[in-house]
Design a protein around this motif. Structure first.
Motif, short mmCIF file in Angstrom:
data_model
loop_
_atom_site.label_atom_id
_atom_site.label_comp_id
_atom_site.label_asym_id
_atom_site.label_seq_id
_atom_site.Cartn_x
_atom_site.Cartn_y
_atom_site.Cartn_z
N TYR A 235 0.82 -1.00 0.10
CA TYR A 235 0.07 0.15 -0.16
C TYR A 235 1.06 1.30 0.06
CZ TYR A 235 -3.83 3.28 1.72
OH TYR A 235 -4.84 4.24 1.62
N GLY A 236 1.96 1.18 0.80
CA GLY A 236 2.78 2.28 0.89
C GLY A 236 3.83 2.48 -0.47
N LEU A 237 4.08 1.36 -0.86
CA LEU A 237 4.86 1.49 -2.13
C LEU A 237 3.91 2.05 -3.27
CD1 LEU A 237 7.26 0.75 -4.14
CD2 LEU A 237 6.28 -1.64 -4.25
N GLY A 238 2.82 1.65 -3.48
CA GLY A 238 2.00 2.10 -4.41
C GLY A 238 1.79 3.56 -4.46
N GLY A 239 1.30 4.03 -2.88
CA GLY A 239 1.11 5.46 -2.75
C GLY A 239 2.34 6.25 -3.28
N SER A 240 3.53 5.69 -2.94
CA SER A 240 4.69 6.95 -3.10
C SER A 240 4.88 6.68 -4.60
CB SER A 240 5.99 6.39 -2.27
OG SER A 240 6.39 7.20 -1.42
N SER A 241 4.95 5.65 -5.31
CA SER A 241 5.36 5.61 -6.75
C SER A 241 4.71 6.52 -7.55
CB SER A 241 5.43 4.00 -7.26
OG SER A 241 3.99 3.46 -7.02
N MET A 242 3.16 6.47 -7.22
CA MET A 242 2.53 7.40 -7.87
C MET A 242 2.64 9.04 -7.65
SD MET A 242 0.49 5.67 -9.69
CE MET A 242 1.94 4.34 -9.80
N ALA A 243 3.13 9.07 -6.57
CA ALA A 243 3.70 10.60 -5.93
C ALA A 243 4.81 10.86 -6.56
CB ALA A 243 3.86 10.76 -4.39
N LEU A 244 5.82 9.94 -6.84
CA LEU A 244 6.99 10.40 -7.57
C LEU A 244 6.61 11.02 -8.93
CD1 LEU A 244 10.17 10.44 -7.64
CD2 LEU A 244 9.91 8.03 -8.70
N PHE A 245 5.66 10.28 -9.91
CA PHE A 245 5.63 10.67 -10.93
C PHE A 245 4.57 11.77 -10.88
CE2 PHE A 245 6.42 6.20 -12.07
CZ PHE A 245 7.28 6.39 -12.94
N GLY A 246 3.83 11.93 -10.07
CA GLY A 246 3.03 13.34 -9.63
C GLY A 246 3.91 14.55 -9.49
N ARG A 247 4.73 14.37 -8.52
CA ARG A 247 5.88 15.48 -8.35
C ARG A 247 6.86 15.96 -9.22
NH1 ARG A 247 5.18 19.46 -4.17
NH2 ARG A 247 5.21 18.57 -2.24
N VAL A 248 7.19 14.91 -9.91
CA VAL A 248 8.14 15.14 -10.89
C VAL A 248 7.72 15.81 -12.30
CG1 VAL A 248 10.14 14.16 -12.56
CG2 VAL A 248 9.86 13.66 -10.24
N GLY A 249 6.41 15.10 -12.85
CA GLY A 249 5.66 15.50 -13.82
C GLY A 249 5.25 16.90 -13.59
N GLY A 250 4.41 16.87 -12.55
CA GLY A 250 3.70 18.25 -12.28
C GLY A 250 4.78 19.32 -12.09
N GLY A 251 5.95 19.12 -11.38
CA GLY A 251 7.00 20.06 -11.08
C GLY A 251 7.68 20.57 -12.41
#
Length: 771
Positions: A235-251
């Motif tokens: 659950y934690g791995l799924g949450g953070s892997s999506m956050a990585l793409f969201g943060r980098v792509g959005g940034g």
């Protein structure tokens, strides 16, 4: 026999979901209040008079525009039109991003299943438990299947958190602009309520999904709590892997547009920020929502999920799990439940108990949110520790069981909670233009951009000192009392007031957008002054939010590291062995490699944006005169294409490193990589975020011209101001792309290593086996 918790299991099973539902209901209530501000031409007049019975916030409810002869209906219609353009741009980008991320999610879910299933050769037979071989546990194939399901659930929840946050922010931005006509207090409340919608929705839904997942998995696992909570780490791995793409792509998206808009608009053409003549202005405002809102929402959700998973994994092999004490096992979830109730009370202080009557009251009101929530939460933690824990219990500590008292665990959570507040205030001191560090940076602009850059970099490096000491003290205290479980709950303590933290954080981009809409809609300078005041306070609180995220990431990463070392069967990590030292060196290098990739990505995308904005100014007749409209869509497309393309390499670097190191070099080298990336990543992340925040607010300090010192550096368009804009432009990718993404790097590598620990322990280190 160790005593059980005071709170009965049935009450625990009721309390946690009820608190989560209360949080969701409160967020919907806040959304309903925000929705009462109308954004359509036919209802504009009714909205103007709708609040006439409420004389709050030191202003009557007359509209300034009416005094100044601006047609109210046309202003509302223009705001609605701009809001729609921003919302459509943000939605379009996120859907494009999620299509790519969805493909990754499916591929990585398959990798999890295959790698973990192969640990026992895809056997369906029960096996002896890892930590107690006298008991039997479910087969590795079951852990593989349930870890995969948990991964998908975490990923989907993370994506939804980001998407809903973006939707709320784009719903609220124009409403904040329209309320600014009635006074700064009215606008503040709309922006803050909107932030609260996101904060409570994310905190409550994250808790609810995790709690339901645990209970559903428990139907299959039964008494095998070791296997159950090992599977939950997905659950934690799924949450953070999506956050990585969201943060980098959005940034990358937001900063490409921001840099392009500033360099050509402000410096070359000398037009104001968010001027509708600037072709990159819509892309810039879209970027605030996809980077600062959607990315940040997914990021903090990931931190929460990982901190909970780290604590649950360690607890499952401690007396809580061995004795099947469900209430004590759910202590991390009870902390989060109490946090939702505490944040609910805290929010009322900003929206109902006290009124904002002047610009100078905005920042103190936001800071008070942090103080009030921390003080009340301290009491809340004491209650949870008293009713939710036995008076004495044992915690797994690298092969041994350590006896711990409930008051010691209370102190572990508190030290994390208060360390978060210290990090928040230190960050504020170094990034707010009310204090000398930022004023010194602004003063350095007298002699040009070079001295501004030198002062800004020095400030960022210096701002690392106190947060690192705060993190170090909290690690020492929490580990001394309760080993790695203490560190995990200290991280949860820092994140326990996540709903308030997110509300404050989301408030910033909403206010920023509100100012942009005011400028584009041609509203009066007085409205823009109010939205600028909201935005300046939001800039500082956004920096505070990033400080919280980085501090909690350090604690979460260490707790996950401890769980990984235990699960992989590593008894000591000896830095004098070559296997570990090479891992340390490579791990410490990774944040630099990752930062280089993200910074270069922003630079490449900004280059294209600058060329396009220049082209439009040079080739569209009447654009500077305001008689022709720019081509906003092309700039939006440049940002979208660049961010989607450029987010993949940094994402692959982070996701593949643990797999490659663990498989080829083994768990000892991977331990070194995780330790190295944690130590260097935290330092770079804090300095990058604070340097960028300081440059941004130094520019705003000169633009506002409130003090005599600031007036001597201005006005807009002066040489010191141009130097400040250059500093701000350099700082943009530091504070909004590289810095915030680094905290995901250190957490994500740790949680990924934990999930794959059984595979690495069985099949890892193939190079050293044959050398």
């Amino acid at each position: 026999m160790v005593a059980s918790a005071f709170l009965p299991e049935l009450w625990t099973e009721i309390l946690i979901p009820v608190c989560a539902v209360v949080g969701i209901a409160f967020s919907l209530f806040q959304w309903f209040i925000v929705s009462q501000v109308r954004v359509s031409a036919d209802q504009g007049a009714s909205s103007s008079s709708g609040g006439a019975n409420n004389g709050k916030n030191g202003y009557g409810d007359y509209l300034i525009e009416e005094e100044e002869g601006v047609n109210d209906q046309s202003v509302v219609a223009k705001c609605a039109e701009i809001q729609t353009a921003i919302s459509e741009g943000a939605t379009s980008f996120l859907f494009t991003e999620y299509r790519y991320v969805g493909v990754f999610m499916v591929i990585f879910a398959a990798i999890i299943f295959v790698f973990l299933g192969s640990v026992e050769g895809f056997s369906t037979e029960n096996k002896p438990c890892t930590y107690d071989e006298t008991k039997t546990c479910k087969p590795a194939l079951a852990t593989a299947a349930f870890s995969t399901i948990a991964f998908i659930l975490g990923a989907v929840t993370s994506v939804l958190s980001g998407f809903l946050g973006m939707k709320i922010a784009t719903y609220a931005n124009a409403r904040t602009t329209l309320e600014a006509r009635k006074g700064v207090g009215k606008a503040f409340i709309v922006a803050f309520r909107s932030g609260a919608v996101m904060g409570f929705l994310l905190a409550a839904s994250g808790l609810l999904v995790l709690y339901i997942t645990i209970n559903v998995f428990k139907i299959y696992y039964g008494e095998d709590w070791e296997g159950l909570f090992e599977a939950i780490t997905g659950y934690g791995l799924g949450g953070s892997s999506m956050a990585l793409f969201g943060r980098v792509g959005g940034g990358i998206y937001t900063k490409a547009a921001d840099v392009g808009a500033d360099l050509v608009g402000k410096i070359e053409r000398n037009i104001p920020e968010d001027d509708p003549r600037n072709p990159a202005v819509i892309a810039d405002n879209v970027g605030d929502n996809v980077g600062d809102i959607a990315g940040m929402g997914s990021d903090l959700f990931g931190s929460y999920a990982e901190a909970s998973c780290a604590a649950l994994v360690v607890a499952s092999i401690s007396s809580f799990g061995i004795n099947h004490d469900f209430t004590a096992m759910c202590y991390p979830l009870l902390i989060s439940s109490m946090g939702i109730l505490v944040c609910l009370i805290t929010t009322l202080f900003a929206t109902d108990f006290f009124e904002i009557k002047a610009v100078k009251e905005i920042e103190p009101a936001l800071k008070n949110q942090l103080i009030i929530s921390t003080v009340i939460m301290t009491v809340g933690i004491a209650i949870v520790s008293w009713v939710g824990l036995p008076s004495s219990f044992t915690i797994f500590n690298f092969g041994a069981q350590k006896v711990v008292k409930n008051w010691q665990l209370f102190l572990c959570v508190c030290v994390g909670l208060w360390a978060g507040l210290i990090i928040g205030f230190v960050t504020e001191y170094y990034t707010s233009n009310a204090y000398s560090p930022v004023q010194d940076v602004a003063d350095s602009c007298r002699t040009g951009a070079a001295t501004n850059v030198i002062f800004g970099l020095a400030l960022g490096y210096k701002s690392v000192i106190i947060p690192i000491f705060a993190i170090a003290v909290s690690i020492f205290v929490s580990f001394s009392f309760a080993a790695m479980y203490g560190v995990a709950v200290a991280a949860l303590g820092m994140l326990s007031t996540i709903a308030t933290g997110l509300a404050i954080d989301a408030y910033g981009p909403i206010s920023d957008n509100a100012g942009g809409i005011a400028e584009m809609a041609g509203m009066s300078h007085r409205i823009r002054e109010r939205t600028d005041a909201l935005d300046a306070a939001g800039n500082t609180t956004a920096a505070i939010g990033k400080g919280f995220a980085i501090g909690s990431a350090a604690l979460v990463s260490l707790a996950l590291f401890g769980a990984f070392v235990s699960r992989a069967g590593v008894h000591t990590v000896d830095v004098l062995t070559p296997k570990v030292i090479i891992g340390l060196l490579v791990g410490a290098m990774l944040p630099y490699w990752f930062s280089a990739m993200t910074m270069k990505s922003v630079g490449s995308a900004a280059l294209k944006m600058v060329e396009e904005v220049r082209r439009q100014f040079n080739t569209i007749p009447g654009l500077m005169e305001g008689t022709a409209k720019p081509d906003y869509a092309t700039c939006v497309k440049i940002s979208t294409d660049a961010s989607i393309k450029e987010m993949i390499p940094p994402g692959c670097l982070v996701m593949l490193t643990p797999l490659i190191v663990g498989f080829f070099f083994g768990v000892e080298t991977l331990s070194g990589v995780l330790a190295g990336s944690l130590v260097s990543g935290v330092q770079i992340a804090i300095s990058a975020s604070n340097t960028g925040g300081a440059w941004d607010n130094a520019k705003k300090y000169i633009e506002a011209g409130v003090s005599e010192h600031a007036k001597s550096l201005g006005p807009k368009g002066s040489e010191p101001h141009k130097a400040a804009v250059i500093g701000d432009t350099i700082g943009d990718p530091l504070k909004d792309t590289s810095g915030p993404s680094l905290n995901i790097l250190i957490k994500l590598m740790a949680v990924e290593s934990l999930v794959f620990a059984p595979f690495f322990a069985t099949h890892g280190g193939i190079l050293f086996k044959y050398l």
